[in-house]
Design a protein around this motif. Sequence first.
Motif, PDB file in Angstrom:
ATOM      1  N   ILE A  42       1.026  -1.320  -0.220  1.00 46.05           N
ATOM      2  CA  ILE A  42      -0.046   0.002   0.106  1.00 46.05           C
ATOM      3  C   ILE A  42       0.896   1.211  -0.132  1.00 46.05           C
ATOM      4  CG2 ILE A  42      -1.582   1.311   1.323  1.00 46.05           C
ATOM      5  CD1 ILE A  42      -2.743  -1.510   2.379  1.00 46.05           C
ATOM      6  N   ILE A  74      -2.656   0.158  -3.944  1.00 47.10           N
ATOM      7  CA  ILE A  74      -2.076  -0.904  -3.669  1.00 47.10           C
ATOM      8  C   ILE A  74      -1.355  -1.106  -5.210  1.00 47.10           C
ATOM      9  CG2 ILE A  74      -2.169  -3.278  -3.473  1.00 47.10           C
ATOM     10  CD1 ILE A  74      -5.042  -2.701  -2.250  1.00 47.10           C
ATOM     11  N   ILE A  98      -6.639  -3.259   3.147  1.00 46.46           N
ATOM     12  CA  ILE A  98      -6.974  -3.345   1.795  1.00 46.46           C
ATOM     13  C   ILE A  98      -8.487  -2.840   1.710  1.00 46.46           C
ATOM     14  CG2 ILE A  98      -7.236  -4.607  -0.425  1.00 46.46           C
ATOM     15  CD1 ILE A  98      -4.758  -6.025   0.360  1.00 46.46           C
TER      16      ILE A  98
END
Length: 136
Positions: A42, A74, A98
Amino acid sequence: MGKIMKTGKVVIVLSGRYAGRKGIIMKSLEEGTNDKQFGQAIIAGIQRYPRRVSRKMSKAKVHKNCRIKPFVKIFNYNHLMPTRYNVSDLSIDNKYTIKDLKDPVKRKKIRFQIRMRLEDRFKCGRNKWFFSKLRF
Protein backbone atom coordinates in the motif's frame (compact mmCIF):
# COMPACT_ATOMS: atom_id res chain seq x y z
CA MET A 1 17.76 -12.67 1.23
CA GLY A 2 16.56 -9.69 3.25
CA LYS A 3 13.33 -7.83 3.02
CA ILE A 4 13.70 -4.70 0.86
CA MET A 5 10.18 -3.30 0.75
CA LYS A 6 9.71 -2.19 4.35
CA THR A 7 7.29 0.27 5.88
CA GLY A 8 8.58 3.83 5.50
CA LYS A 9 10.77 3.10 2.44
CA VAL A 10 10.61 5.70 -0.34
CA VAL A 11 9.82 4.15 -3.73
CA ILE A 12 9.35 5.34 -7.29
CA VAL A 13 6.33 4.07 -9.21
CA LEU A 14 7.45 2.65 -12.55
CA SER A 15 4.24 1.96 -14.44
CA GLY A 16 0.61 2.92 -14.53
CA ARG A 17 -1.17 6.18 -13.91
CA TYR A 18 1.34 7.37 -11.31
CA ALA A 19 4.52 6.41 -13.18
CA GLY A 20 7.46 8.59 -12.16
CA ARG A 21 5.86 9.64 -8.86
CA LYS A 22 7.47 9.19 -5.47
CA GLY A 23 5.70 7.39 -2.68
CA ILE A 24 6.15 5.89 0.76
CA ILE A 25 5.28 2.32 1.66
CA MET A 26 2.53 2.35 4.28
CA LYS A 27 2.16 -1.40 4.52
CA SER A 28 3.86 -4.26 2.71
CA LEU A 29 2.15 -7.55 1.98
CA GLU A 30 4.92 -10.03 1.16
CA GLU A 31 2.69 -13.04 0.58
CA GLY A 32 -0.11 -11.10 -1.07
CA THR A 33 -3.77 -11.75 -0.38
CA ASN A 34 -6.09 -14.69 -1.01
CA ASP A 35 -7.18 -13.44 -4.42
CA LYS A 36 -3.80 -11.99 -5.49
CA GLN A 37 -0.88 -14.28 -4.67
CA PHE A 38 1.98 -11.86 -5.31
CA GLY A 39 3.92 -9.36 -3.24
CA GLN A 40 2.21 -6.00 -3.02
CA ALA A 41 2.33 -2.83 -0.98
CA ILE A 42 0.00 0.00 0.00
CA ILE A 43 1.68 3.19 -1.22
CA ALA A 44 0.98 6.78 -0.20
CA GLY A 45 2.50 9.18 -2.71
CA ILE A 46 2.35 12.60 -4.25
CA GLN A 47 0.12 12.95 -7.30
CA ARG A 48 0.56 16.73 -7.66
CA TYR A 49 3.74 18.23 -6.25
CA PRO A 50 3.82 21.62 -4.50
CA ARG A 51 4.79 24.66 -6.54
CA ARG A 52 7.70 26.99 -6.01
CA VAL A 53 7.41 29.54 -3.20
CA SER A 54 9.28 32.85 -3.03
CA ARG A 55 9.64 35.43 -0.31
CA LYS A 56 7.68 38.16 -2.08
CA MET A 57 4.48 36.07 -2.30
CA SER A 58 1.53 36.83 -0.04
CA LYS A 59 0.51 34.37 2.68
CA ALA A 60 -2.52 33.27 0.68
CA LYS A 61 -0.38 32.59 -2.39
CA VAL A 62 2.18 30.67 -0.33
CA HIS A 63 -0.58 28.57 1.23
CA LYS A 64 -2.01 27.81 -2.22
CA ASN A 65 1.37 26.87 -3.68
CA CYS A 66 2.19 24.55 -0.77
CA ARG A 67 -0.80 22.33 -1.40
CA ILE A 68 -0.14 18.69 -2.21
CA LYS A 69 -2.47 16.18 -3.83
CA PRO A 70 -1.72 12.68 -2.53
CA PHE A 71 -2.69 9.25 -3.77
CA VAL A 72 -3.12 5.96 -1.94
CA LYS A 73 -2.99 2.77 -3.96
CA ILE A 74 -2.00 -0.89 -3.86
CA PHE A 75 0.95 -1.70 -6.14
CA ASN A 76 2.62 -4.90 -7.24
CA TYR A 77 6.30 -5.05 -6.20
CA ASN A 78 7.27 -5.38 -9.87
CA HIS A 79 5.95 -1.86 -10.51
CA LEU A 80 8.01 -0.20 -7.76
CA MET A 81 11.65 0.79 -7.56
CA PRO A 82 12.91 1.13 -3.97
CA THR A 83 15.33 3.92 -3.14
CA ARG A 84 17.87 4.10 -0.35
CA TYR A 85 15.77 6.65 1.54
CA ASN A 86 13.47 6.00 4.49
CA VAL A 87 10.86 8.31 5.94
CA SER A 88 10.14 6.56 9.20
CA ASP A 89 9.21 9.59 11.28
CA LEU A 90 6.31 10.58 9.01
CA SER A 91 4.05 8.45 11.22
CA ILE A 92 1.60 7.37 8.54
CA ASP A 93 -0.68 4.92 10.30
CA ASN A 94 -0.05 1.26 9.62
CA LYS A 95 -3.56 0.24 10.67
CA TYR A 96 -5.13 0.67 7.22
CA THR A 97 -6.09 -2.42 5.26
CA ILE A 98 -7.10 -3.21 1.70
CA LYS A 99 -10.79 -3.12 2.70
CA ASP A 100 -10.35 0.47 3.91
CA LEU A 101 -8.97 1.49 0.52
CA LYS A 102 -11.97 0.04 -1.30
CA ASP A 103 -14.45 2.08 0.76
CA PRO A 104 -14.68 5.60 -0.80
CA VAL A 105 -15.43 7.39 2.48
CA LYS A 106 -12.50 5.82 4.34
CA ARG A 107 -10.22 6.34 1.34
CA LYS A 108 -11.00 10.06 1.30
CA LYS A 109 -10.29 10.28 5.03
CA ILE A 110 -6.96 8.48 4.59
CA ARG A 111 -5.95 10.79 1.73
CA PHE A 112 -6.81 13.86 3.81
CA GLN A 113 -4.68 12.66 6.74
CA ILE A 114 -1.76 11.93 4.44
CA ARG A 115 -2.11 15.32 2.77
CA MET A 116 -1.94 17.14 6.11
CA ARG A 117 1.16 15.24 7.20
CA LEU A 118 2.95 15.75 3.89
CA GLU A 119 2.12 19.48 3.78
CA ASP A 120 3.40 19.98 7.34
CA ARG A 121 6.63 18.20 6.40
CA PHE A 122 6.99 20.33 3.26
CA LYS A 123 6.43 23.60 5.15
CA CYS A 124 9.11 22.64 7.69
CA GLY A 125 11.59 22.32 4.82
CA ARG A 126 12.55 18.72 5.52
CA ASN A 127 13.33 16.24 2.73
CA LYS A 128 13.22 18.68 -0.18
CA TRP A 129 14.19 15.88 -2.56
CA PHE A 130 10.93 14.09 -1.80
CA PHE A 131 8.77 17.08 -2.73
CA SER A 132 10.44 17.81 -6.05
CA LYS A 133 9.45 16.30 -9.39
CA LEU A 134 11.60 13.69 -11.03
CA ARG A 135 13.03 15.05 -14.25
CA PHE A 136 13.63 12.31 -16.78
